[in-house]
Design a protein around this motif. Structure first.
Motif, PDB file in Angstrom:
ATOM      1  N   THR B   5       0.839  -1.211   0.000  1.00  0.00           N
ATOM      2  CA  THR B   5       0.000   0.000   0.000  1.00  0.00           C
ATOM      3  C   THR B   5       0.864   1.246   0.000  1.00  0.00           C
ATOM      4  O   THR B   5       0.597   2.198  -0.751  1.00  0.00           O
ATOM      5  N   SER B  79      -7.823  -5.060 -10.577  1.00  0.00           N
ATOM      6  CA  SER B  79      -7.423  -3.673 -10.852  1.00  0.00           C
ATOM      7  C   SER B  79      -7.250  -3.449 -12.356  1.00  0.00           C
ATOM      8  O   SER B  79      -7.589  -2.382 -12.872  1.00  0.00           O
ATOM      9  N   ILE B 130      -4.575   3.432  -8.280  1.00  0.00           N
ATOM     10  CA  ILE B 130      -5.734   3.749  -7.431  1.00  0.00           C
ATOM     11  C   ILE B 130      -6.577   2.495  -7.220  1.00  0.00           C
ATOM     12  O   ILE B 130      -7.038   2.206  -6.114  1.00  0.00           O
ATOM     13  N   SER B 131      -6.767   1.702  -8.289  1.00  0.00           N
ATOM     14  CA  SER B 131      -7.517   0.450  -8.159  1.00  0.00           C
ATOM     15  C   SER B 131      -6.817  -0.494  -7.191  1.00  0.00           C
ATOM     16  O   SER B 131      -7.471  -1.157  -6.384  1.00  0.00           O
ATOM     17  N   LEU B 133      -5.193   0.262  -4.689  1.00  0.00           N
ATOM     18  CA  LEU B 133      -5.393   0.752  -3.321  1.00  0.00           C
ATOM     19  C   LEU B 133      -6.820   0.503  -2.841  1.00  0.00           C
ATOM     20  O   LEU B 133      -7.047   0.234  -1.664  1.00  0.00           O
ATOM     21  N   ILE B 134      -7.772   0.594  -3.773  1.00  0.00           N
ATOM     22  CA  ILE B 134      -9.186   0.491  -3.375  1.00  0.00           C
ATOM     23  C   ILE B 134      -9.658  -0.960  -3.311  1.00  0.00           C
ATOM     24  O   ILE B 134     -10.402  -1.331  -2.406  1.00  0.00           O
ATOM     25  N   LEU B 137      -9.487  -2.879  -0.096  1.00  0.00           N
ATOM     26  CA  LEU B 137     -10.425  -2.395   0.917  1.00  0.00           C
ATOM     27  C   LEU B 137     -11.791  -3.046   0.733  1.00  0.00           C
ATOM     28  O   LEU B 137     -12.488  -3.345   1.711  1.00  0.00           O
ATOM     29  N   ILE B 138     -12.166  -3.273  -0.534  1.00  0.00           N
ATOM     30  CA  ILE B 138     -13.446  -3.936  -0.806  1.00  0.00           C
ATOM     31  C   ILE B 138     -13.351  -5.391  -0.398  1.00  0.00           C
ATOM     32  O   ILE B 138     -14.296  -5.971   0.136  1.00  0.00           O
TER      33      ILE B 138
END
Lengths: 71, 144
Positions: B5, B79, B130-131, B133-134, B137-138
């Motif tokens: 991350t 991603s 960005i994907s 990183l996100i 989290l999902i």
């Protein structure tokens, strides 16, 4: 057929085995510590191979590592 | 915060900075109404080359220190899907905008194509990072 409930005993198995750390288990099965962490919190759906490796580390059956209840 | 991350955040900040930097160079060296000017191309090329070398170096360092396991590969695959779809939308929007802006002229100034060439690569990397990183989290939960 849907997954109703999933639980795992990875954390308990680690503690029973000389308080093995997540990092140590990760190194033994060939994944990252982060993967073990999310696995224990049921936030990741692992492959059968990974579960089998974890079962082999603790010398238990796959069913003793992860329990899946189907509808 | 995991090592991966942190590295993704560094890559995101660097790529965004480079994107802004050569956008500034581009728009300062070339007026929207003038077609002449070769300096901006050399400047952008140098900046772009540095940004790509940095990106590749950081990727190599990240994958060497934190090897890709099945979960990371899964995250990167998801991603990639997100990046493809988002870049299709961005490309379509930008090209249509360019088309509409120059519809009456009948032709699009060539320097815009040069700028988009570099922009799309940086935007791809930014969208992918960005994907990355996100998506964690999902999570990748069991089907329910």
């Amino acid at each position: 057929m849907k997954v109703k409930k999933v639980t795992n005993n990875i954390k308990e198995l680690r503690f029973k085995n000389d308080n093995m750390t997540q990092q140590a288990l990760a190194e033994l099965v060939g994944c990252s510590r982060q993967t073990i962490h999310v696995l224990e919190n049921n936030r990741y759906s692992p492959s059968f191979v990974l579960i089998k490796k974890i079962a082999k580390v603790f010398n238990v059956n796959v069913e003793e590592v992860i329990q899946i209840e189907l509808e | 915060m995991s090592y991966r991350t942190k590295m993704n955040l560094i890559i995101l900040m660097l790529q965004t900075a480079f994107l802004i930097l050569y956008s500034i160079v581009f728009f300062n060296d070339v007026s929207l109404f003038i077609s002449d000017g070769t300096d901006y191309r050399i400047n952008i090329s140098i900046i772009f080359a540095i940004s790509m070398m940095l990106y590749l170096s950081l990727q190599m360092i990240m994958n060497k220190k934190d090897k890709l396991d099945e979960r990371n590969k899964n995250i990167e695959a998801r991603s990639s899907n997100v990046t493809i779809v988002s870049m299709i939308i961005v490309t379509f929007t930008l090209v249509v905008t360019l088309y509409l802006l120059h519809l009456e002229n009948g032709s699009i100034p060539i320097y815009w194509l040069w700028y988009f060439m570099y922009t799309f690569i940086s935007l791809n990397i930014i969208a992918f990072t960005i994907s990355n990183l996100i998506v964690p989290l999902i999570g990748n939960k069991y089907e329910s």
